[in-house]
Write a protein that holds these residues in place. Sequence first.
Motif, mmCIF file in Angstrom:
data_model
loop_
_atom_site.group_PDB
_atom_site.id
_atom_site.type_symbol
_atom_site.label_atom_id
_atom_site.label_comp_id
_atom_site.label_asym_id
_atom_site.label_seq_id
_atom_site.Cartn_x
_atom_site.Cartn_y
_atom_site.Cartn_z
ATOM 1 N N VAL A 38 0.840 -1.205 0.000
ATOM 2 C CA VAL A 38 0.000 0.000 0.000
ATOM 3 C C VAL A 38 0.873 1.252 0.000
ATOM 4 O O VAL A 38 0.474 2.305 0.516
ATOM 5 N N GLY A 39 2.090 1.099 -0.551
ATOM 6 C CA GLY A 39 2.920 2.282 -0.759
ATOM 7 C C GLY A 39 4.090 2.477 0.167
ATOM 8 O O GLY A 39 4.927 3.348 -0.077
ATOM 9 N N SER A 40 4.224 1.713 1.251
ATOM 10 C CA SER A 40 5.347 1.882 2.171
ATOM 11 C C SER A 40 6.261 0.668 2.121
ATOM 12 O O SER A 40 5.811 -0.461 1.924
ATOM 13 N N MET A 41 7.558 0.928 2.321
ATOM 14 C CA MET A 41 8.562 -0.127 2.259
ATOM 15 C C MET A 41 9.517 0.035 3.433
ATOM 16 O O MET A 41 9.669 1.132 3.984
ATOM 17 N N GLY A 42 10.174 -1.048 3.803
ATOM 18 C CA GLY A 42 11.111 -0.988 4.914
ATOM 19 C C GLY A 42 11.911 -2.262 5.015
ATOM 20 O O GLY A 42 11.926 -3.104 4.107
ATOM 21 N N THR A 43 12.579 -2.417 6.139
ATOM 22 C CA THR A 43 13.402 -3.586 6.441
ATOM 23 C C THR A 43 12.834 -4.256 7.680
ATOM 24 O O THR A 43 12.254 -3.589 8.542
ATOM 25 N N GLY A 44 12.978 -5.558 7.779
ATOM 26 C CA GLY A 44 12.517 -6.293 8.954
ATOM 27 C C GLY A 44 13.529 -7.340 9.359
ATOM 28 O O GLY A 44 14.458 -7.662 8.612
ATOM 29 N N ILE A 45 13.324 -7.906 10.541
ATOM 30 C CA ILE A 45 14.204 -8.959 11.056
ATOM 31 C C ILE A 45 13.324 -10.061 11.647
ATOM 32 O O ILE A 45 12.373 -9.783 12.381
ATOM 33 N N TRP A 153 16.024 -17.827 13.825
ATOM 34 C CA TRP A 153 15.568 -16.442 13.955
ATOM 35 C C TRP A 153 16.362 -15.740 15.030
ATOM 36 O O TRP A 153 17.072 -16.364 15.829
ATOM 37 N N LEU A 154 16.242 -14.443 15.051
ATOM 38 C CA LEU A 154 16.921 -13.619 16.048
ATOM 39 C C LEU A 154 16.112 -13.617 17.341
ATOM 40 O O LEU A 154 14.937 -13.258 17.341
ATOM 41 N N THR A 155 16.726 -14.029 18.422
ATOM 42 C CA THR A 155 16.064 -14.009 19.721
ATOM 43 C C THR A 155 16.025 -12.579 20.260
ATOM 44 O O THR A 155 17.058 -11.909 20.320
ATOM 45 N N ILE A 156 14.847 -12.106 20.627
ATOM 46 C CA ILE A 156 14.745 -10.802 21.292
ATOM 47 C C ILE A 156 15.323 -10.969 22.690
ATOM 48 O O ILE A 156 14.775 -11.712 23.505
ATOM 49 N N PRO A 157 16.445 -10.333 22.992
ATOM 50 C CA PRO A 157 17.153 -10.631 24.252
ATOM 51 C C PRO A 157 16.463 -10.047 25.465
ATOM 52 O O PRO A 157 15.994 -8.903 25.445
ATOM 53 N N ASP A 222 29.923 -7.910 18.660
ATOM 54 C CA ASP A 222 29.719 -9.317 19.027
ATOM 55 C C ASP A 222 28.411 -9.854 18.456
ATOM 56 O O ASP A 222 27.946 -10.911 18.881
ATOM 57 N N PHE A 223 27.820 -9.109 17.520
ATOM 58 C CA PHE A 223 26.597 -9.500 16.832
ATOM 59 C C PHE A 223 25.384 -9.552 17.759
ATOM 60 O O PHE A 223 24.397 -10.211 17.456
ATOM 61 N N ARG A 224 25.456 -8.865 18.878
ATOM 62 C CA ARG A 224 24.307 -8.812 19.777
ATOM 63 C C ARG A 224 23.327 -7.746 19.296
ATOM 64 O O ARG A 224 23.711 -6.652 18.913
ATOM 65 N N PHE A 225 22.045 -8.069 19.357
ATOM 66 C CA PHE A 225 20.973 -7.171 18.935
ATOM 67 C C PHE A 225 20.816 -6.082 19.984
ATOM 68 O O PHE A 225 20.450 -6.349 21.130
ATOM 69 N N ILE A 226 21.082 -4.819 19.608
ATOM 70 C CA ILE A 226 21.071 -3.748 20.594
ATOM 71 C C ILE A 226 20.010 -2.683 20.328
ATOM 72 O O ILE A 226 19.632 -1.956 21.250
ATOM 73 N N ALA A 227 19.523 -2.574 19.079
ATOM 74 C CA ALA A 227 18.571 -1.499 18.800
ATOM 75 C C ALA A 227 17.875 -1.753 17.465
ATOM 76 O O ALA A 227 18.293 -2.609 16.684
ATOM 77 N N LEU A 228 16.804 -0.997 17.225
ATOM 78 C CA LEU A 228 16.035 -1.068 15.985
ATOM 79 C C LEU A 228 16.083 0.308 15.317
ATOM 80 O O LEU A 228 15.525 1.276 15.828
ATOM 81 N N HIS A 229 16.760 0.370 14.162
ATOM 82 C CA HIS A 229 16.880 1.644 13.456
ATOM 83 C C HIS A 229 15.500 2.138 13.008
ATOM 84 O O HIS A 229 14.667 1.355 12.549
ATOM 85 N N HIS A 230 15.277 3.467 13.115
ATOM 86 C CA HIS A 230 13.937 3.946 12.733
ATOM 87 C C HIS A 230 13.906 5.353 12.172
ATOM 88 O O HIS A 230 12.884 5.738 11.586
ATOM 89 N N GLY A 267 12.962 -13.694 24.383
ATOM 90 C CA GLY A 267 13.786 -14.834 24.775
ATOM 91 C C GLY A 267 13.460 -16.134 24.082
ATOM 92 O O GLY A 267 13.865 -17.196 24.548
ATOM 93 N N VAL A 268 12.725 -16.096 22.972
ATOM 94 C CA VAL A 268 12.373 -17.325 22.247
ATOM 95 C C VAL A 268 13.583 -17.780 21.438
ATOM 96 O O VAL A 268 14.006 -17.111 20.491
#
Length: 556
Positions: A38-45, A153-157, A222-230, A267-268
Motif C-alpha cells: 500500500v505504498g510503504s517499504m522498509g526492512t525487517g528482522i 531467527w533472532l532471539t529478542i534478548p 559481538d553481533f548482539r541485537f542492541i537497537a532497531l533503526h527507525h 527470549g524465544v
Amino acid sequence: MAGLEVSVDPLAFLRSPGEHIDRLCERIDWTCAIDTGVGSMGTGILVGPDLVLTNFHVMEALLRRPEQYAKARCRFDFRGDAWFGDPAGALSVGFAADWDINARSRYSDKDLAGADAGFDDDHLDYAIIRLVERIGEQPVTNPLRSAKRLRGWLTIPDDGGVPVEGTDIWIWQHPSEEEQRKAMPIQESKGRVLKLLDGDLRLRHSATTRAGSSGAACFDNDFRFIALHHAGDPKLDRNNWGKWNQAIPVTAIVRHLRRTGHGALVGVVPPRQTTATPRAAPVQRQVAQVSAKRNERRQRAAMILMDREDPAGLIQLSQAEDNPGLVHAFACRHVDNHRNFLERLVRLPPAGAQGLDTRRRLEAVLLGKDEAAAPGWALEHLTWPGRSLSTRVALGLVQQQLRTLLQARRPTIVEAAVAIDGCDVARERELVLALARHCADPATGAGADRLQVIVVYCDNAPRGSPDRFAARRAELGALWSFDARPPGCGACLAFDDVGSADLTGWCGALQTIWKIDQDRLFRDVDGVLPDGRRLPMLEAEDILAPVVRGYVEAAR
C-alpha cells in the motif's frame, strides 16, 4: 523518515574471522525487505518462526487498510552482488490473515521534529507482524555456507544492555530506490553510537542509511541485537545529509512488550539443531522434538536458577509478620545479570505466597516439566521518575502505577530499573523509603503475598569495561540495614562477583533433582571456578553453560 546515504563494502563479510562467519550469515538470513503493498517499504528482522520485527511507521499505512494484507510481502535471501548471486532467487513470503498481533507501539511526534528529549515508554516505533509461513523452521541455503541449515531467527534478548557512546554499530538493511519504488538487495553499514537520549529510549548513531532502511536491526561487534533503526536527522543540508541517525534500544522495546502482555515473545530461542537432516518417521521425529524441547527448557531453567543465595535468602527472611518486606533495593552492574535473579523470584516466589510448594516447583522447573512453564507470580516493570522531579511528585507517579498493577488478580513482582550513573543517592533513599511506607500502609492492599517491588540500580557498561560505580553501588546497597529495616523495607544490598562457594545451593539443587554424582558436579564447577576465582554473573554463566548442558542431556 530522513536518513543518510548508504555506504557498502560487499567484501566485509569475508574479512571477518572464520568462527564468526556463521553468525554473520544468520543475520543476513533473518533480514528481509518489506513491501506493505500500500505504498510503504522498509526492512525487517525475523524474531520467531513466523514473526518479523520492524517499525510501526513502516506498517502504518497497512494498519489503516488492514484488508489489503494479501498484497504485502517480506522478501528474504535478497542478495545482489558477485558473492551472493542473482537477486531473483529471493524468497517472497506473504502476511498471515492474522498478521497484526497487536504487538506494536507508535512513534513519537518528537521523532518527527528531531528532538533531543521528551520521549516516553509508550512511543517506541516498533511493530511485530505474522507471516503466512513458519520460515524460521525451514531450511535455507546461504552461498557462504556449504551446509543446508534451518533458517532460525533472532532471539529478542531479555538481558541485553544499552551500549555506551563510541560503541561500534552494524546494520544490515534493504534501502529502496525512491524513483522506482523498489527494494534494493541487502546492504551493510557500520558506524558508532553517538549518544543516548532519555536513558534508553533513543539511541543516536552514525551508521549510514536511507529510505527503506527503517526497521533494520542494529548489532554490536559481538553481533548482539542492541537497537532497531527507525529515523534520521530531519534537518538535512543542501546535499541531503544529516548529522545523525536514530534507533530504539531493544531494552525499551522489551519493557514495552512485557508491560503490554507480549512478554512471551522475548527470549524465544531457535532449536539448537540447525542442520537439516533426512526426514525421519513421524513418531521418531515427534520423540526427537519433545526431547529437544525438554532439554532446552531444562538448560534455560538451570541457568535462571544459577544465582547468589544472599538476595533471595534475605527477601525470604524479610517476610516477618511484624514488618513484612515489600520494597527491596539492589545495586549491581549489567554483567551481574539481575534479570535471571528476577525470573528466579517469579518462579520461586517469597515464602507465604498463596501456599505455593516451593520445593515441588523447583523440581518441576529443573526437570523441564510443562506445569513449570506458568510462573506463580507475574513480572511487571515500573517507570522510575527522573531525578528532576521532587520526591513528592515522583512518589505520586509511582503510586499511580502501583494502583494499576494491584488491580491484577495475580500476585506481582515489580522491577523498577534505575540508571546508576544518573541517580542521587540521598534522593533515592528518600524516595524508596517513602514508597515502602506507602506500600506498608494497610489501605493500599499491598500485602507481601500480593506485591514485591525490586528497585534495581544498574549500569549499562559492556563486559570488560572499567567499573566506574563501585562506590555508588556500595552506598545504594546500604540505604538501610537489614537488622533495622524501616516499615515496608526488605533486602538492600550490592551484588558482587560470584565464586564456586556462592553456587553451593544451586549445585545441591541440580544434584538432588537430576540424581547426578555430587562429587563430580562440584569437581566440574570448581574446574572452571577454582578457589579464589570470582567472576561477574554473565561470565560465570557463559563458562558453566557447557557443564550444565552435559548434565541436561544425560538427565532423564
